[in-house]
Write an enzyme that holds these catalytic residues in place. Structure first.
Site, short mmCIF file in Angstrom:
data_model
loop_
_atom_site.label_atom_id
_atom_site.label_comp_id
_atom_site.label_asym_id
_atom_site.label_seq_id
_atom_site.Cartn_x
_atom_site.Cartn_y
_atom_site.Cartn_z
N ASP A 151 0.83 -1.21 0.00
CA ASP A 151 0.00 0.00 0.00
C ASP A 151 0.86 1.26 0.00
OD1 ASP A 151 -2.20 -1.59 0.07
OD2 ASP A 151 -2.68 -1.24 2.18
N LYS A 204 -6.33 -0.36 6.26
CA LYS A 204 -7.46 -1.27 6.35
C LYS A 204 -8.73 -0.50 6.70
CE LYS A 204 -4.97 -4.99 5.72
NZ LYS A 204 -5.09 -5.76 4.46
N ASP A 233 0.09 -0.38 5.96
CA ASP A 233 -1.03 -1.13 5.40
C ASP A 233 -2.33 -0.46 5.87
OD1 ASP A 233 -1.83 -3.20 3.75
OD2 ASP A 233 -2.21 -4.57 5.40
#
Length: 339
Positions: A246, A261, A259
């Site tokens: 990412d 989410k 990352d």
């Protein structure tokens, strides 16, 4: 009548009662005319008392220390007997060894000692975006999905069946499709922000109802600087796996694989993110092995954003924690390769 007999006994035994019931830790003896014992009342024989000649004043402190100490009537033997009666004999077997304590057969260090970190010649200061070369190598996501524990599979299937009962099969498929779409749009909006395309990000958030997610991560974005890679492909030649990272940037001054989410439920602890820490560790190892990147990473960050705009939970992974999850990732990768 009983009271008169009691007083007669007291008058007969007054000398012994004074000696027997004088409290050693008091300066003055208690009145002995109101005390009696079963031995005095019911004893048929006159027993010789071996303590009559003891100097009570001399041993007063010793008697007090012994008589004032409170302890349980239980002993280790009686406790074991009680446990044995309630729960049965103790098991003779050893506790099972956790999978995390196993050492990977093909261990590779997280930080690549042979990699040269000489800056590559790049025409732009924009973050790197290496195209993901699809080949026969498995992706990090695929490895983790194919090596779920029986317990993870059970809870995932139970959640799936519950959602199907509530939404129906078609409704569940639409629900999962929207979840993936929201995740992709959220990543695109973040990419626009990091590329200084504020207007594009604002328009996208208004059109796709992403304002809640972006509001959720506002406080985290303030701590991110020097973005080095966005939505960039990585591959580990030695271990033969690939993935799509990412973001790689500095979080509070430390270079991290980040990352992003999205979640409908709060995830305030790292353990709530399930296999995401293994995913981050796998990406870190791949970047450190990949010659396309002129840097190495030793930290990770998992950011969980919420649609209602509540502050996102950010879980920082220091080098020690990353190393622990790296070993767990190697075990999962070995399990996948064996299958």
């Amino acid at each position: 009548l009983v009271r008169m007999q009691f007083l007669q006994l007291l008058s007969r035994k007054s000398g012994k009662l004074e000696m027997l019931f004088q409290i050693p830790f008091c300066q003055k003896p208690f009145p002995y005319t109101c005390l009696a014992t079963s031995a005095c009342l019911y004893s048929k024989k006159k027993k010789a008392n071996g303590y009559e000649q003891v100097d009570q004043e001399k041993y007063k402190n010793l008697v007090y220390s012994v008589t004032s100490y409170k302890t349980s009537a239980q002993t280790p033997e009686t406790i074991f007997e009680e446990d044995n009666l309630l729960y049965g004999p103790p098991g003779k077997h050893r506790p099972p060894v956790k999978a995390g304590t196993k050492a990977p057969k093909n261990w590779v260090p997280l930080i690549n000692p042979s990699k040269r970190t000489v800056p590559l010649n790049r025409d732009s200061n924009l973050p790197m975006k290496v195209a993901l070369q699809k080949n026969k190598m498995p992706s990090v996501t695929r490895v983790l999905q194919q090596t779920l524990s029986p317990q993870q599979v059970f809870y995932l299937e139970r959640w799936k069946q519950k959602m199907i009962l509530e939404l129906g099969k078609d409704g569940f498929e639409e629900y999962t499709k929207n979840l993936f779409l929201q995740g992709e749009l959220f990543h695109s909006a973040l990419e626009s922000i990091f590329l200084s395309e504020e207007m594009a990000a604002k328009e996208q958030s208004e059109d796709d109802s992403l304002s809640g997610y972006l509001t959720s991560v506002e406080h985290v974005l303030k701590d991110i600087s020097e973005v080095k890679a966005l939505e960039s492909g990585v591959h580990h030649k030695t271990l033969q796996y690939l993935g799509l990272v990412d973001c790689v940037a500095k979080y509070r001054g430390r270079l991290c694989v980040i990352d992003w989410k999205t979640s409908e439920k709060p995830k305030p602890f790292l353990r709530d993110t399930y296999d995401n820490p293994l995913q981050v560790a796998a990406y870190i190892g791949a970047i450190n092995d990949d010659a396309n990147y002129d840097f190495q990473v030793s930290c990770g960050l998992i950011v969980v954003a919420y649609k209602n705009g509540s502050p996102a939970h950010s879980h920082f992974m220091d080098p020690d924690l990353c190393s622990q999850y790296w070993n767990k990732w190697l075990l999962r990768l070995e399990e996948y390769m064996e299958k």
